[in-house]
Motif scaffolding. Structure first.
Motif, PDB file in Angstrom:
ATOM      1  N   ASN A   1     -55.906  77.685  48.748  1.00 28.11           N
ATOM      2  CA  ASN A   1     -55.415  78.427  49.913  1.00 28.11           C
ATOM      3  C   ASN A   1     -56.511  78.817  50.888  1.00 28.11           C
ATOM      4  O   ASN A   1     -56.334  79.738  51.677  1.00 28.11           O
ATOM      5  CB  ASN A   1     -54.640  79.656  49.468  1.00 28.11           C
ATOM      6  CG  ASN A   1     -53.230  79.296  49.082  1.00 28.11           C
ATOM      7  OD1 ASN A   1     -52.633  78.380  49.656  1.00 28.11           O
ATOM      8  ND2 ASN A   1     -52.701  79.965  48.092  1.00 28.11           N
ATOM      9  N   HIS A   2     -57.582  78.120  50.830  1.00 30.78           N
ATOM     10  CA  HIS A   2     -58.679  78.353  51.771  1.00 30.78           C
ATOM     11  C   HIS A   2     -58.165  78.384  53.210  1.00 30.78           C
ATOM     12  O   HIS A   2     -58.647  79.146  54.040  1.00 30.78           O
ATOM     13  CB  HIS A   2     -59.698  77.241  51.580  1.00 30.78           C
ATOM     14  CG  HIS A   2     -60.768  77.169  52.619  1.00 30.78           C
ATOM     15  ND1 HIS A   2     -61.542  78.250  52.957  1.00 30.78           N
ATOM     16  CD2 HIS A   2     -61.202  76.138  53.391  1.00 30.78           C
ATOM     17  CE1 HIS A   2     -62.403  77.890  53.890  1.00 30.78           C
ATOM     18  NE2 HIS A   2     -62.216  76.618  54.171  1.00 30.78           N
ATOM     19  N   PHE A   3     -57.161  77.559  53.478  1.00 34.02           N
ATOM     20  CA  PHE A   3     -56.676  77.444  54.867  1.00 34.02           C
ATOM     21  C   PHE A   3     -55.843  78.650  55.291  1.00 34.02           C
ATOM     22  O   PHE A   3     -55.404  78.706  56.428  1.00 34.02           O
ATOM     23  CB  PHE A   3     -55.872  76.164  55.037  1.00 34.02           C
ATOM     24  CG  PHE A   3     -54.516  76.198  54.367  1.00 34.02           C
ATOM     25  CD1 PHE A   3     -54.410  76.092  52.988  1.00 34.02           C
ATOM     26  CD2 PHE A   3     -53.350  76.338  55.120  1.00 34.02           C
ATOM     27  CE1 PHE A   3     -53.167  76.120  52.374  1.00 34.02           C
ATOM     28  CE2 PHE A   3     -52.115  76.352  54.517  1.00 34.02           C
ATOM     29  CZ  PHE A   3     -52.016  76.257  53.133  1.00 34.02           C
ATOM     30  N   ASN A   4     -55.642  79.577  54.390  1.00 38.01           N
ATOM     31  CA  ASN A   4     -54.837  80.733  54.774  1.00 38.01           C
ATOM     32  C   ASN A   4     -55.381  81.976  54.111  1.00 38.01           C
ATOM     33  O   ASN A   4     -54.728  82.610  53.301  1.00 38.01           O
ATOM     34  CB  ASN A   4     -53.384  80.499  54.365  1.00 38.01           C
ATOM     35  CG  ASN A   4     -52.485  81.601  54.875  1.00 38.01           C
ATOM     36  OD1 ASN A   4     -52.900  82.386  55.733  1.00 38.01           O
ATOM     37  ND2 ASN A   4     -51.285  81.688  54.341  1.00 38.01           N
ATOM     38  N   MET A   5     -56.603  82.297  54.436  1.00 37.09           N
ATOM     39  CA  MET A   5     -57.235  83.480  53.850  1.00 37.09           C
ATOM     40  C   MET A   5     -57.726  84.328  55.007  1.00 37.09           C
ATOM     41  O   MET A   5     -58.804  84.113  55.525  1.00 37.09           O
ATOM     42  CB  MET A   5     -58.372  83.027  52.938  1.00 37.09           C
ATOM     43  CG  MET A   5     -59.091  84.158  52.262  1.00 37.09           C
ATOM     44  SD  MET A   5     -60.190  83.534  50.983  1.00 37.09           S
ATOM     45  CE  MET A   5     -61.255  84.958  50.780  1.00 37.09           C
ATOM     46  N   GLN A   6     -56.894  85.230  55.457  1.00 33.87           N
ATOM     47  CA  GLN A   6     -57.197  85.898  56.710  1.00 33.87           C
ATOM     48  C   GLN A   6     -56.956  87.391  56.648  1.00 33.87           C
ATOM     49  O   GLN A   6     -56.336  87.902  55.732  1.00 33.87           O
ATOM     50  CB  GLN A   6     -56.316  85.315  57.809  1.00 33.87           C
ATOM     51  CG  GLN A   6     -54.836  85.279  57.438  1.00 33.87           C
ATOM     52  CD  GLN A   6     -53.995  84.704  58.559  1.00 33.87           C
ATOM     53  OE1 GLN A   6     -54.033  85.201  59.666  1.00 33.87           O
ATOM     54  NE2 GLN A   6     -53.253  83.649  58.269  1.00 33.87           N
TER      55      GLN A   6
ATOM     56  N   LEU B   1     -67.772  81.721  46.561  1.00 35.91           N
ATOM     57  CA  LEU B   1     -68.217  81.883  47.936  1.00 35.91           C
ATOM     58  C   LEU B   1     -67.028  81.901  48.891  1.00 35.91           C
ATOM     59  O   LEU B   1     -66.071  81.137  48.740  1.00 35.91           O
ATOM     60  CB  LEU B   1     -69.142  80.733  48.337  1.00 35.91           C
ATOM     61  CG  LEU B   1     -70.464  80.619  47.607  1.00 35.91           C
ATOM     62  CD1 LEU B   1     -71.159  79.327  48.001  1.00 35.91           C
ATOM     63  CD2 LEU B   1     -71.358  81.806  47.928  1.00 35.91           C
ATOM     64  N   HIS B   2     -67.103  82.777  49.853  1.00 35.72           N
ATOM     65  CA  HIS B   2     -66.174  82.756  50.981  1.00 35.72           C
ATOM     66  C   HIS B   2     -67.026  82.963  52.223  1.00 35.72           C
ATOM     67  O   HIS B   2     -68.229  83.169  52.114  1.00 35.72           O
ATOM     68  CB  HIS B   2     -65.144  83.875  50.858  1.00 35.72           C
ATOM     69  CG  HIS B   2     -64.318  83.796  49.613  1.00 35.72           C
ATOM     70  ND1 HIS B   2     -63.202  83.006  49.502  1.00 35.72           N
ATOM     71  CD2 HIS B   2     -64.470  84.405  48.411  1.00 35.72           C
ATOM     72  CE1 HIS B   2     -62.695  83.126  48.284  1.00 35.72           C
ATOM     73  NE2 HIS B   2     -63.441  83.976  47.593  1.00 35.72           N
ATOM     74  N   SER B   3     -66.413  82.940  53.363  1.00 32.90           N
ATOM     75  CA  SER B   3     -67.198  83.242  54.547  1.00 32.90           C
ATOM     76  C   SER B   3     -66.399  84.108  55.491  1.00 32.90           C
ATOM     77  O   SER B   3     -65.249  83.831  55.792  1.00 32.90           O
ATOM     78  CB  SER B   3     -67.638  81.960  55.236  1.00 32.90           C
ATOM     79  OG  SER B   3     -68.543  82.272  56.265  1.00 32.90           O
TER      80      SER B   3
ATOM     81  N   LEU C   1     -61.260  85.099  59.343  1.00 29.46           N
ATOM     82  CA  LEU C   1     -60.763  84.082  58.440  1.00 29.46           C
ATOM     83  C   LEU C   1     -61.891  83.542  57.573  1.00 29.46           C
ATOM     84  O   LEU C   1     -63.063  83.724  57.872  1.00 29.46           O
ATOM     85  CB  LEU C   1     -60.106  82.950  59.234  1.00 29.46           C
ATOM     86  CG  LEU C   1     -60.744  82.503  60.541  1.00 29.46           C
ATOM     87  CD1 LEU C   1     -61.799  81.476  60.272  1.00 29.46           C
ATOM     88  CD2 LEU C   1     -59.687  81.925  61.443  1.00 29.46           C
ATOM     89  N   CYS C   2     -61.488  82.877  56.514  1.00 27.37           N
ATOM     90  CA  CYS C   2     -62.475  82.364  55.573  1.00 27.37           C
ATOM     91  C   CYS C   2     -62.940  80.996  56.033  1.00 27.37           C
ATOM     92  O   CYS C   2     -62.148  80.112  56.305  1.00 27.37           O
ATOM     93  CB  CYS C   2     -61.900  82.251  54.172  1.00 27.37           C
ATOM     94  SG  CYS C   2     -63.086  81.546  53.019  1.00 27.37           S
ATOM     95  N   ALA C   3     -64.258  80.836  56.121  1.00 25.17           N
ATOM     96  CA  ALA C   3     -64.785  79.560  56.601  1.00 25.17           C
ATOM     97  C   ALA C   3     -65.578  78.822  55.536  1.00 25.17           C
ATOM     98  O   ALA C   3     -66.266  77.857  55.847  1.00 25.17           O
ATOM     99  CB  ALA C   3     -65.670  79.790  57.828  1.00 25.17           C
ATOM    100  N   LYS C   4     -65.511  79.259  54.308  1.00 22.93           N
ATOM    101  CA  LYS C   4     -66.226  78.505  53.260  1.00 22.93           C
ATOM    102  C   LYS C   4     -65.211  78.049  52.228  1.00 22.93           C
ATOM    103  O   LYS C   4     -64.445  78.864  51.703  1.00 22.93           O
ATOM    104  CB  LYS C   4     -67.285  79.404  52.626  1.00 22.93           C
ATOM    105  CG  LYS C   4     -68.123  78.753  51.561  1.00 22.93           C
ATOM    106  CD  LYS C   4     -69.001  77.623  52.062  1.00 22.93           C
ATOM    107  CE  LYS C   4     -70.255  78.122  52.764  1.00 22.93           C
ATOM    108  NZ  LYS C   4     -70.936  77.038  53.507  1.00 22.93           N
ATOM    109  N   ILE C   5     -65.219  76.770  51.968  1.00 20.66           N
ATOM    110  CA  ILE C   5     -64.238  76.197  51.050  1.00 20.66           C
ATOM    111  C   ILE C   5     -64.149  77.027  49.770  1.00 20.66           C
ATOM    112  O   ILE C   5     -65.146  77.324  49.147  1.00 20.66           O
ATOM    113  CB  ILE C   5     -64.573  74.726  50.725  1.00 20.66           C
ATOM    114  CG1 ILE C   5     -63.527  74.113  49.805  1.00 20.66           C
ATOM    115  CG2 ILE C   5     -65.963  74.618  50.123  1.00 20.66           C
ATOM    116  CD1 ILE C   5     -63.702  72.630  49.585  1.00 20.66           C
ATOM    117  N   CYS C   6     -62.922  77.417  49.425  1.00 21.38           N
ATOM    118  CA  CYS C   6     -62.785  78.327  48.290  1.00 21.38           C
ATOM    119  C   CYS C   6     -61.561  78.015  47.452  1.00 21.38           C
ATOM    120  O   CYS C   6     -61.187  78.806  46.590  1.00 21.38           O
ATOM    121  CB  CYS C   6     -62.754  79.769  48.768  1.00 21.38           C
ATOM    122  SG  CYS C   6     -61.389  80.137  49.856  1.00 21.38           S
ATOM    123  N   GLY C   7     -60.920  76.887  47.699  1.00 20.53           N
ATOM    124  CA  GLY C   7     -59.783  76.555  46.847  1.00 20.53           C
ATOM    125  C   GLY C   7     -58.536  76.244  47.630  1.00 20.53           C
ATOM    126  O   GLY C   7     -58.565  76.098  48.855  1.00 20.53           O
TER     127      GLY C   7
HETATM  128 CU    CU Z   1     -62.104  79.980  51.884  1.00 18.52          CU
END
Ligand code: CU
Ligand code: HEM
Ligand code: CU
Lengths: 447, 627
Positions: free
Chosen positions: A393-398, A338-340, A385-391
């Motif tokens: 590098n979740h904090f830098n998925m843009q 999941l991503h958002s 940006l990604c707003a669903k916890i995904c691992g």
């Molecule tokens: Cu994410």
């Protein structure tokens, strides 16, 4: 309720002793000097009460509590040098690290002593009051009541302050049509909530102060009042109904878009994977080709199914570029987990779910350039940006988002590469021998 | 094994009822509800401290993403190489923090403590319906705690898919290292935990239904009992659904099924799973997950009701409305779970439906808040530490509940979902409010638990530090969320728009540290008062409920002689005409002729007649005296 009592003294001492041993296990190994220093300063603490308070003033920056008594803690501090001798430093960690850590612990200890001292003073004060025949119980109660008024005033000011400062920092102009409507609703909700928040807190803390216990007063026996209760059931119900209706129509307007309009929008697919996004434009046929995850190969990373001719002219966007004032329909999915898909400026969010497509259609109304002008910030960009916890590098998925004019959009899109590359075509032709010549022509044209 | 059961004859319960008891059966495998309550409480406090410590660790990272804290490496080793917490470990910290706080502290620690303590005490029962199940409940819980904490000692680290453990992230070990062994332990721990909750829940419900003292009909039960009772019902109905979610997830992880998985290409690897849906897990999870927030909240509301009423020296305002709103919350809490899924790809029409049900549930919550305010109005308020925490609880319940109006609105939720706004919302309404409810309970019933008083002044210090701290920590987070900062972000360094929030993060972290240190005041106070506190009197707060009619010293069976009989509701505080400002539930109306109200007799004609006669005989005289 005496603070000085032998059992307590002993436990405090033992506790503190153990803590200090544990902490100083290796911290003084190579830092005998600073250890000595630490002991020096703390020795003074033990000596005079005035020194304690003086030290404490400087320590007041941090906060903490405890009820040790002065003597006990002085004793415990005195215990530290015993520990200096044992244990060698852990290799690899700079001993200074432990020293610094110990200073913080010490600081906290001193603070606890301060608290204990204050407790003591209060006790003495209470005693003198009692001896002078003054009331020694209600004054604490009154202090709490007073503190609630202080809390009310500072709290209300704090809310005001954060609305003004943090609020200004956080409300950005919505750059989409539906975003503007959402913001209106947001503001209406905020006004209602703020009013309720302020009134209820004035009541809560105000009553706490106003009706604090006093001697010879009895509370007013008031078990219920059906009329009032009905009022405050019905009034919130009405307010909520209004908010719900408001929200419901907005929600439907955003999510329930007629087929016709769906078809007329620009189709863009965004596929999430750890930790990047791939953007697929529909190409000139205006339709996005199918994918089949089983077809994923190193070359065909998305598993695009090139049997579906709609995919032949699909283009890969290096970023998300969309024309202003044109409806765009995003089709979101995910390759792995999941991503958002979240664009704060647009008030757009929808999850990327593997094995499933989700959609979000909207119309941007402000180009990136215009937004920069408005904000007076020439490096400003919309971002997805990604707003669903995904691992990790979740904090830098843009992915950068640019809203441009129609012409710029076309120009930019022309430069974007096709997914169906030379290499893939070869790979694909091996499996697909009999091809329609018309299709071949189409392919030639697109290249 | 102790032979004490609820049916144990009363005359066996002398002062020295523990003769045939070993240390093991008294303190460890105890079947006594009071001891089990203490076990739950202390375990809960230990877990809370642990989870709080975790939050401080990740707050350090959020405030100073570029700074090194070499001391962390000393404790955490490879997870904080060079003194910086790694992104994987950050997520593990957040996950375990959330899990422990929600389940272990605020579900087991809160319900476990106070349901065990108060249900038999306030209902006038000798013990729980099944003391043995009660003991099992605690030991399942304890084992679950151990398993959860042990996940910090496995090579690949603890579970790190968030406390909601959404698959596929939680199902595919290649997606994140925490989904290897750590996740397995998480699932085992939760299964044990649920077993504990179900055992406890059945017990609470059957005790409330079957073992009330004479005269204690449902409408004479204190609100604490109502809340704990309804909480147990909610838990019993919803936790099994989490079991199924968890079991299916275990299947997907270990036996190659595809309940939640389909179309996955993780790290370049095509997975064989087909046909499942991650959304299914979300439905199952939130079918528990939403009721769970009420499982966390309702006991806190119950404790607060009792404490506010006692210390305002006033009846709780609108007792019936309070009960009905609890019942309303209980029922509605099962049909609002979809508000956690507005943007997950659930059918948007359903989103609309869930928005409506969600905002309906706000009505009973609003009623409760107003009733609390009305209870304070014209009271004679005593600020015991418990009372302060109760007032704080109401404040958090309101301020956190209001932001629920944003998140429950599916349209507004589009921009707020999974941002710090959510973090702020649930920390206020579920985190802080429930913790304050729990602390209020601890301060209030400490004399009942341990026979001693806690230090009042330290309690004040604790309250003000925690109250201010919680607001300073969580209030600014709303604004980050409005700006669009997602939650579970390791650092705010990769986006230009987030840079302005780093200074706010520093502020929040300092506030969190100060508030956390403030808890030392509580811990010290709590543990030292167990041994050295001032001795408690039997009814230190002047309360009406039955637990204060038992002796200070704990005995098996709670009441040495016969069980008490209940004559009145628990909220006769400051009743006009009575010489004291409280009338315990065990005092018959015949002893309080001067304060009886027509309403008290519930239509009992005979009683009304006696009252009238008494009034005729006495009133004029009283009036004469007044002149
Ligand atoms: Cu994410
Ligand atoms: C000691 C005070 C606390 C602090 C400083 C704190 C701080 C935080 C922060 C900053 C997050 C979000 C991290 C992120 O999204 O990146 C978080 C997550 C969370 N906290 Fe707390 N918290 C505290 C107490 C509590 C309490 C009392 C609860 C009980 C309800 C709680 C429950 C949670 C939950 C459920 C999460 C979500 C975990 C997840 O995202 O999977 N916290 N906490
Ligand atoms: Cu919910």
């Amino acid at each position: 309720m005496s603070f000085i009592d032998n059992i307590k003294f002993k436990t405090v001492f033992i506790l503190a002793f153990m803590v200090s041993i544990g902490l100083s296990g290796s911290m003084f190994a190579q830092e005998a000097d600073s250890a000595a220093q630490a002991v020096d300063t703390t020795a003074t603490v033990g000596d005079t009460d005035t020194a304690v308070t003086a030290d404490m003033d400087t320590a007041a920056a941090a906060t903490g509590t405890d009820t040790t008594d002065t003597a006990a803690s002085a004793g415990s501090v005195g215990a530290t040098p015993t520990a200096t001798s044992d244990a060698a430093g852990k290799p690899g960690i700079n001993p200074q690290v432990y020293t610094n850590f110990f200073y913080y612990v010490l600081l906290f200890f001193l603070l606890c002593i301060l608290v204990a001292v204050i407790g003591k003073i209060l006790q003495v004060y209470e005693l003198t009051r009692k001896m002078n025949g003054k009331d020694s119980t209600h004054y604490l109660n009154n202090i709490q009541a007073g503190l609630f008024i202080v809390a009310l005033v500072t709290g209300l000011y704090g809310v005001y302050w954060s609305y003004v400062h943090h609020g200004a920092q956080s409300m950005r102009e919505a750059a989409t049509q539906h975003g503007v409507n959402l913001d209106i609703m947001f503001m209406v909700t905020t006004v209602i909530c703020t009013i309720v928040l302020v009134l209820t807190h004035i009541a809560l803390f105000g009553f706490a102060f106003r009706y604090r216990a006093r001697e010879n007063r009895k509370a007013y026996f008031y078990p219920h009042n059906n009329t009032i209760e009905k009022v405050w059931t019905i009034v919130p119900a009405i307010v909520l109904t209004i908010l719900v209706l408001f929200g419901f129509f907005n929600w439907r307007a955003i999510t329930n878009i007629p087929e016709e309009e769906q078809k007329n929008a620009i189709q863009i697919e965004v596929i999430g994977e750890q930790f990047m996004w791939t953007v697929r434009y529909a190409g000139r046929d205006g339709a996005i080709g199918e994918r089949n995850y089983k077809l994923t190969t190193p070359l065909n990373g998305l598993g695009i199914d090139f049997n579906d001719k709609k995919s032949w002219d699909d283009q890969m966007g290096s970023e998300i570029v969309i024309p202003v004032n044109k409806p765009v329909r995003f089709q979101i999915t995910s390759k792995d987990i999941l991503h958002s898909f979240y664009i704060p400026d647009f008030r757009v969010q929808i999850n990327a779910v593997p094995g499933m497509k989700t959609y979000f259609q909207f119309t941007p109304t402000i180009t990136t350039e215009e937004m920069r002008d408005k904000l007076d910030d020439y490096s400003y960009n919309y971002v997805m940006l990604c707003a669903k916890i995904c691992g990790a590098n979740h904090f830098n998925m843009q992915k950068l988002v640019r809203v441009v004019t129609e012409e710029e959009y076309k120009e930019w899109l022309n430069e974007q590469p096709y997914f169906f590359t030379e290499d893939l075509r070869k790979e694909f032709q091996v499996t697909q021998v009999n091809e329609d010549t018309a299709d071949a022509k189409l392919l030639a044209a697109t290249n | 094994m102790s032979s004490i059961t609820s049916a144990h004859p009363a005359d066996h319960h002398g002062e020295h009822g523990h003769h045939h008891e070993s240390f093991l059966s008294k303190y460890v495998f105890s079947q006594d509800h009071k001891m089990i309550a203490k076990q739950f409480l202390i375990t809960g406090i230990v877990m809370a401290v642990f989870a709080m410590f975790l939050s401080i660790l990740f707050r350090l990272q959020l405030a100073w993403p570029d700074k090194e804290f070499p001391i962390l490496e000393v404790f955490l080793g490879k997870w904080a190489e060079g003194g910086r917490i790694s992104p994987d470990f950050f997520l593990a910290l957040v996950t375990i923090h959330g899990t422990i706080m929600v389940f272990f502290v605020l579900t087991a620690g809160l319900s476990g403590t106070f349901a065990n303590l108060l249900i038999p005490y306030q209902l006038g029962a000798r013990d729980m319906a099944s003391p043995f199940m009660n003991m099992l409940s605690y030991w399942f819980f304890f084992t679950a705690c151990i398993v959860m904490i042990s996940s910090f000692f496995v090579e690949s680290g603890p579970a790190s898919a968030g406390w909601t453990v959404y698959p596929p992230l939680s199902a595919v070990p290649t997606a994140i290292s925490g989904s290897a062994m750590g996740m397995t332990l998480w699932l085992i721990s939760m299964t044990l935990f649920i077993a504990s909750q179900v055992l406890g829940g059945i017990n609470y419900i059957s005790t409330v239904l079957n073992m009330r003292a004479k005269g204690m009909d449902l409408w004479k039960m204190p609100l604490t009992i109502w809340a704990l009772f309804l909480t147990a019902i909610v838990g019993l109905l919803s936790f099994p659904v989490l079991v199924s979610a968890v079991v299916l997830l275990i299947f997907d992880r270990s036996f190659g099924t595809s309940f939640y998985l389909s179309d996955l290409v993780v790290q370049g690897q095509i997975l064989p799973n087909e046909g499942g849906s991650p959304i299914l897990f979300q439905h199952l999870f939130w079918f528990l997950g939403h009721p769970e927030v009420y499982i966390v909240l309702m006991p806190a509301l119950g404790l607060t009701s009792e404490v506010i009423s006692t210390n305002s020296r006033k009846p709780i305002f609108g007792y019936h409305a309070m009960v009905y709103s609890l019942i309303g919350i209980t029922i509605l809490s099962f049909i609002v779970w979809g508000h956690h899924m507005f943007v997950t790809g659930m059918n948007p029409f359903l989103g609309g439906v869930f928005m409506i049900t969600t905002l309906i549930i706000a009505v009973p919550s609003a009623v409760k808040s107003f009733n609390y305010l009305a209870t304070l109005w014209r009271g004679n308020i005593r600020f015991t530490p418990a009372m302060l925490f109760a007032i704080g609880m109401v404040s958090f319940f309101i301020s956190g509940g209001l932001t629920g109006l944003y998140l429950g609105n599916s349209a507004l939720d589009i921009a707020l979902h999974d941002t710090y706004f959510v973090v702020a919302h649930f920390h206020l309404v579920m985190g802080s409010a429930s913790i304050f409810g729990m602390l209020c309970g601890v301060y209030h019933w400490f004399p009942k638990l341990f026979g001693r008083m806690m230090n009042e002044k330290l309690g004040y210090l604790h309250f003000w530090l925690t109250f201010a701290g919680a607001y300073l920590v969580f209030f600014p987070m709303h604004f980050m969320g409005i700006d669009g900062v997602p939650r579970r972000y390791y650092a705010f360094t990769e986006f230009p728009f987030m840079e302005k929030w780093i200074s706010v993060n520093v502020f929040i972290t300092w506030a969190a540290i100060i508030a956390a240190l403030g808890q030392v005041a509580f811990l010290w106070n709590f543990f030292s008062s167990i041994r050295f506190g001032k001795r408690a009197t039997q009814n230190p707060w002047g309360s009406n409920t039955l637990e204060w009619t038992t002796g200070v010293k704990h005995i098996h069976g709670n009441w040495p002689g016969e069980l008490p009989t209940v004559y009145r509701w628990p909220y006769d505080y400051s009743k006009p005409g009575h010489h004291e400002d409280f009338i315990p539930q065990t005092v018959p109306f015949s002893e309080t002729m001067s304060s009886n109200l027509p309403h008290d007799f519930e239509g009992n004609v005979e009683a009304e007649r006696i009252q009238r006669e008494w009034e005729l005989a006495n009133r004029p005289q009283a009036e004469k005296e007044a002149e």
